[in-house]
Design an enzyme around this catalytic site. Sequence first.
Site, PDB file in Angstrom:
ATOM      1  N   GLU A   1       3.200 -11.143  14.996  1.00  0.00           N
ATOM      2  CA  GLU A   1       2.563 -11.799  16.138  1.00  0.00           C
ATOM      3  C   GLU A   1       2.932 -13.286  16.151  1.00  0.00           C
ATOM      4  OE1 GLU A   1      -1.887 -11.887  18.159  1.00  0.00           O
ATOM      5  OE2 GLU A   1      -1.614 -11.169  16.105  1.00  0.00           O
TER       6      GLU A   1
ATOM      7  N   ARG B   1       0.827  -1.216   0.000  1.00  0.00           N
ATOM      8  CA  ARG B   1       0.000   0.000   0.000  1.00  0.00           C
ATOM      9  C   ARG B   1       0.855   1.257   0.000  1.00  0.00           C
ATOM     10  NH1 ARG B   1      -3.062  -3.355   3.576  1.00  0.00           N
ATOM     11  NH2 ARG B   1      -1.896  -2.353   5.254  1.00  0.00           N
TER      12      ARG B   1
END
Lengths: 178, 178
Positions: B103, B66
Amino acid sequence: MIDKAQLVSRINSELRSIPDFPSPGIIFKDITPLIKDKETFALIIKYFAEKYADANIDYIVGVDARGFIFGAALAYELGIGFVPVRKAGKLPYKKIATSYELEYGTATVEMHEDALDSGDKIVLIDDLLATGGSLAAAVELLEQLKADIFAIETIVELGFLDGRKKLEGYDVNSLVIE
Amino acid sequence: MIDKAQLVSRINSELRSIPDFPSPGIIFKDITPLIKDKETFALIIKYFAEKYADANIDYIVGVDARGFIFGAALAYELGIGFVPVRKAGKLPYKKIATSYELEYGTATVEMHEDALDSGDKIVLIDDLLATGGSLAAAVELLEQLKADIFAIETIVELGFLDGRKKLEGYDVNSLVIE
């Protein structure tokens, strides 16, 4: 007006061919020198912008991820919005998806289901037309959304792979055909 | 001059929050409405372009994927080149790489080793500053190349994650801080 022959010659001289990437026997066309060179990058965007300035295009649709580079700059120059076709798992909202075959296995591309309205006039852009698999998958999503695909643009086409056969019926253009 | 307060208010009204994406408990900030809206997209790019017009920036560096959308349009508007920081396995030429923790597991980002010369003055851009992992990894690559990181820009910052702590010593800016 941008001189297309000069632009093509410029692209040909800067495009970098990398043998055996991503796999043995493949010659990869590296477009990073074209976007690093401010003049080449600007000329490519201005060339497309001149071509579509009077076509009343609603959105530029770009394919993840190098299509974003050319597509977003073009949308900006034309003063219109940019809509991404993304690889699987990247878009967070309600979406449509389609898969296409790679040499080994399959890949999936997705669009948000509200990314376009029926009849929106778009130009689809990516950096490379090789086998045509990812662009044909993008077209399939655009057809599902009933978009009006005015044209398909790529910077480099590997003509010997005949990828444009998968895009029959559409106006497919490439700046450089190898 | 672009009115920053108006732009921020516009972004806040269009940014879409998607609960539980990509995993339960995460609220994802969907920037696709901002780039689809031609006025918002243009205002964001013009805001950055005004800010850096007189800073003699050599290149805009954008983070896959992005960051390419905002970064490429900004580079075009400033009349300078665009340099990508890519996810692993995408760049074909000689490259440098660094990994960062997610994570679960790790991710790797890469740049071509000739993407920048020592001393090149750059602005690094991405859409989102969350935990700061990917931007800190991009900074590490830029430091390896001895680039002069003039500023770091994002559209949305999740302030409660304190990601800017990983970018200490740099001028880190976000249009919207949540």
